[in-house]
Design a protein around this motif. Structure first.
Motif, PDB file in Angstrom:
ATOM      1  N   ARG A 176       0.834  -1.161   0.109  1.00  0.00           N
ATOM      2  CA  ARG A 176      -0.061   0.067   0.045  1.00  0.00           C
ATOM      3  C   ARG A 176       0.896   1.160  -0.217  1.00  0.00           C
ATOM      4  NH1 ARG A 176      -2.992  -3.850   1.736  1.00  0.00           N
ATOM      5  NH2 ARG A 176      -5.194  -3.767   2.231  1.00  0.00           N
ATOM      6  N   GLY A 177       2.115   1.025   0.184  1.00  0.00           N
ATOM      7  CA  GLY A 177       3.133   2.334  -0.050  1.00  0.00           C
ATOM      8  C   GLY A 177       3.585   2.708   1.195  1.00  0.00           C
ATOM      9  N   LEU A 178       3.607   1.844   2.359  1.00  0.00           N
ATOM     10  CA  LEU A 178       4.496   2.135   3.602  1.00  0.00           C
ATOM     11  C   LEU A 178       5.832   1.383   3.490  1.00  0.00           C
ATOM     12  CD1 LEU A 178       4.139   3.816   6.469  1.00  0.00           C
ATOM     13  CD2 LEU A 178       3.189   1.500   7.134  1.00  0.00           C
ATOM     14  N   SER A 179       6.806   2.194   3.813  1.00  0.00           N
ATOM     15  CA  SER A 179       8.110   1.551   3.774  1.00  0.00           C
ATOM     16  C   SER A 179       9.058   1.875   5.084  1.00  0.00           C
ATOM     17  CB  SER A 179       8.786   1.954   2.498  1.00  0.00           C
ATOM     18  OG  SER A 179       9.925   1.042   2.157  1.00  0.00           O
ATOM     19  N   LEU A 180       9.665   0.971   5.445  1.00  0.00           N
ATOM     20  CA  LEU A 180      10.786   1.093   6.514  1.00  0.00           C
ATOM     21  C   LEU A 180      11.951   0.733   6.234  1.00  0.00           C
ATOM     22  CD1 LEU A 180      11.125   1.625   9.727  1.00  0.00           C
ATOM     23  CD2 LEU A 180      10.484  -0.840  10.055  1.00  0.00           C
ATOM     24  N   VAL A 181      13.002   1.857   6.230  1.00  0.00           N
ATOM     25  CA  VAL A 181      14.278   1.423   6.388  1.00  0.00           C
ATOM     26  C   VAL A 181      14.811   1.170   7.749  1.00  0.00           C
ATOM     27  CG1 VAL A 181      16.567   2.212   5.651  1.00  0.00           C
ATOM     28  CG2 VAL A 181      14.733   2.618   4.075  1.00  0.00           C
ATOM     29  N   SER A 182      14.877  -0.085   8.036  1.00  0.00           N
ATOM     30  CA  SER A 182      15.178  -0.404   9.616  1.00  0.00           C
ATOM     31  C   SER A 182      16.508  -0.004  10.187  1.00  0.00           C
ATOM     32  CB  SER A 182      14.955  -2.064   9.620  1.00  0.00           C
ATOM     33  OG  SER A 182      15.619  -2.654   9.135  1.00  0.00           O
TER      34      SER A 182
END
Ligand SMILES: Nc1ncnc2c1ncn2[C@@H]1O[C@H](COP(=O)(O)OP(=O)(O)OP(=O)(O)O)[C@@H](O)[C@H]1O
Ligand SMILES: [Mg+2]
Lengths: 240, 345
Positions: free
Chosen positions: A79-85
């Motif tokens: 859905r367009g949510l992204s995490l660079v952890s």
């Protein structure tokens, strides 16, 4: 203020008896950079993981006007949510190119090649290293790859967990430039940083987290003038 | 021992080794992606071979019942666990795949099996009946255990194995069967007598290995499978559903197992529990390769095959013992050198 792309209401995260995040509410306006600052152990990473759906949490999260309660992390990505952890979570045994390609796992094959070109344009270093195995990259290159991998998926909201962690000042500057430039392409950004001074400079809005709770929030420019914030987070003693 | 006998034993060993290699590769694959040590791998060999021999004899293949059981169980469980959205269309879609499709195969088998339509049909029907069991087993037994430890997953795998052999006995009965050769070709090569069937085994094994390496090296789904194996969190962060990787890995394991069953059906008599023993030899090879490397698994499997055929020459009762014993010094060496297969986190 534009309508928020993501809102969190009363979000809590607990590890057994330890409450790492307690009743946090925040809103990220469309197309802006919001920063979340706080001391080590304040609960920033836990909050991001909860927003991403990687950790069970209480409270309500909605993204692009949709409740996220029953949406698993993988579908939030779609859905367009992204995490660079914080830990980057790269595919260490695979090449830079394969890592980037997989960043576009949920996008159409036709869009993927263009998105990868875009990332190479933003991070020329990655193009040079395209055939190198991710596990052998330097810390800075790894961070670029983690951001690049997220960008190939063309996220609407990019959450960055300490992108400057362990990087030399010059690279930190580059990364912050890139984040600022990203915002101009319409991506909304939630930036978690220890490097509060730099984060406040590029952010529109800031939240301060202490012991699992949001204690202060407001436009970044205003907070940057707040004597208490200056003393606790922007003072000289806080350079690493 | 004369050199020609030795050559014969090596030939035999390589052919069996090729089958073990396929099974070892499937085990490594399933373990890498899902951390499941897939003990029931050999059951696909059994079901593949027994389905083929039934169809060849014009009998109704009992594997249909097994497929239907698994389909119904998976359908009900997914609904109960809320994994199937409680709306008409998702439920109807799942019903079509899990229950209606096996029922259609049942009707097809009832009508067509007595007509003895020949080898191509028998192979296609066998694959259609047995291969879908792989993903079904994943959904029933393993999907809910994504966070479980390797030990829990292993115990579950043993449980699945026991259930599958039990069902195999119930549905196929205790008798062993052997299929006719796929080809009557055979020729002498020096002291060796080469059969078409054995060449077929080698060719199919080689083609499968090649196909696998292309799949993992080139296709996005193949890369996604490796990615899930390398970093589960990373895979989730790019949107690779854990269940997708699991289902694909089990599908491939089932396909490899069933093809192995088809290939050896004309070479050995297969009963409901034979596949397990064959699977275990693949398992030995996979362990020798540390459950990690595909090329080493293949080499180890060939080694296991040759070792077995020499052991059988000297003492047929002890051939299995010898093969299973090679694991012990190896495990000892691995535990002393401290290179364990680590669990994530
Ligand atoms: N898996 C876990 N189990 C138990 N406690 C945890 C776990 N992860 C984090 N915590 C605890 O929760 C609290 C918040 O941790 P978190 O990583 O969210 O902080 P943070 O603000 O990101 O810190 P940092 O700036 O050091 O990255 C800490 O006290 C930490 O020890
Ligand atoms: Mg953190």
């Amino acid at each position: 203020m534009t309508t928020p792309i993501l809102t969190a209401e009363d979000v809590s995260v607990a590890y057994g008896k330890v409450e790492a995040v307690r009743g946090v509410s925040l809103a990220i306006p469309q197309g802006q950079i919001v920063t979340l600052i706080g001391a080590n152990g304040a609960g920033k990473t836990s909050l991001l993981n909860a927003l991403m759906g990687l950790l069970p949490s209480a409270g309500r999260v909605s993204f692009r006007d949709e409740a996220m309660a029953s949406v698993v992390a993988e579908e939030r990505v779609a859905r367009g949510l992204s995490l660079v952890s914080e830990r980057r979570d790269l595919f260490a045994t695979m090449t830079v190119e394969d890592n980037l390609e997989l960043g576009g796992f949920r996008t159409a094959a036709s869009a993927r090649a263009a998105a990868m070109e875009d990332v190479f344009a933003r991070f020329p270093r990655l193009r040079e290293r395209r055939r190198q195995v991710a596990g052998t990259l330097s810390g800075g290159e790894r961070q670029m790859l983690a951001m690049g991998r997220a960008l190939v998926g063309r996220p609407r909201l990019l959450m960055l967990d300490e992108p400057s962690l362990g990087l030399a000042p010059r690279i930190v500057r580059d990364i912050f430039h890139i984040i600022k430039a990203l915002m101009q392409t319409g991506v909304s950004i939630l930036l978690v940083e220890q490097n509060a001074r730099a984060a406040m400079q590029i952010a529109d809005y800031a939240y301060v987290m202490e012991l699992g709770e949001i204690t202060v929030h407001g436009p970044a420019a205003e907070l940057a003038r707040d004597p208490k914030i200056i003393e606790s987070y922007l003072g000289l003693g806080h350079h690493r | 021992m004369s050199s020609s006998i030795a050559l014969l034993l090596v030939q035999d060993g390589i052919i069996n080794g090729a089958i073990y290699a396929l099974l070892a590769v499937a085990l490594v694959l399933v373990f890498a992606v899902t951390r499941v040590i897939f003990i029931p791998q050999g059951e696909f060999v059994t079901f593949g071979a027994l389905t083929l021999t039934a169809l060849e004899a014009g009998r109704f293949p009992a594997s249909v019942w097994l497929l239907l059981c698994l389909g119904v169980t998976a359908f009900v469980l997914d609904l109960a666990r809320g994994r199937t959205k409680r709306a008409l269309i998702p439920i109807a879609r799942r019903f079509a795949w899990d229950i209606a499709a096996p029922l259609a195969l049942l009707v097809l088998a009832l009508v067509l099996a007595p007509m003895k339509l020949g080898l191509a049909f028998n192979i296609a029907m066998t694959l259609a009946l047995v291969v879908p069991m792989g993903p079904l087993i994943y959904r029933i037994a393993f999907e809910a255990l994504a966070e479980a430890s390797v030990l829990t997953l292993l115990i579950t795998a043993v449980g699945v194995h026991l259930a599958m052999t039990g069902l195999g006995l119930a549905f196929f009965g205790p008798e062993g069967f052997r299929a006719g050769s796929f080809t009557s070709l055979s020729f002498a090569l020096g002291p060796l007598f080469v059969t078409g069937q054995s060449l077929l085994v080698l060719a199919v094994a080689a083609i499968l290995m090649l196909a696998l390496s292309i799949f993992f090296g080139r296709s996005l789904i193949g890369k996604a499978l490796i990615a899930s194996a390398v970093s589960r969190r990373g895979a989730r962060l790019v949107g690779i559903p854990e269940a997708l990787s699991g289902k694909v890995a089990f599908l491939m394991a089932a396909l490899i197992g069933t093809l192995s069953g088809l290939l050896i059906a004309p070479m050995v008599t297969i009963a409901y529990d034979t596949g397990f023993l064959i699977g275990l030899k693949g398992f030995v090879a996979a362990i020798l390769a540390g459950l990690a490397s595909y090329p080493f698994s293949v080499l180890a499997a060939i080694f296991v095959g040759i070792l077995e055929s020499f052991a059988a020459f000297y003492s047929s009762e002890f051939k299995d013992v010898v093969v299973f014993m090679v694991i012990i010094p190896f495990l000892l060496w691995r535990s002393l050198s401290g290179t364990h297969v680590e669990e994530e986190e």
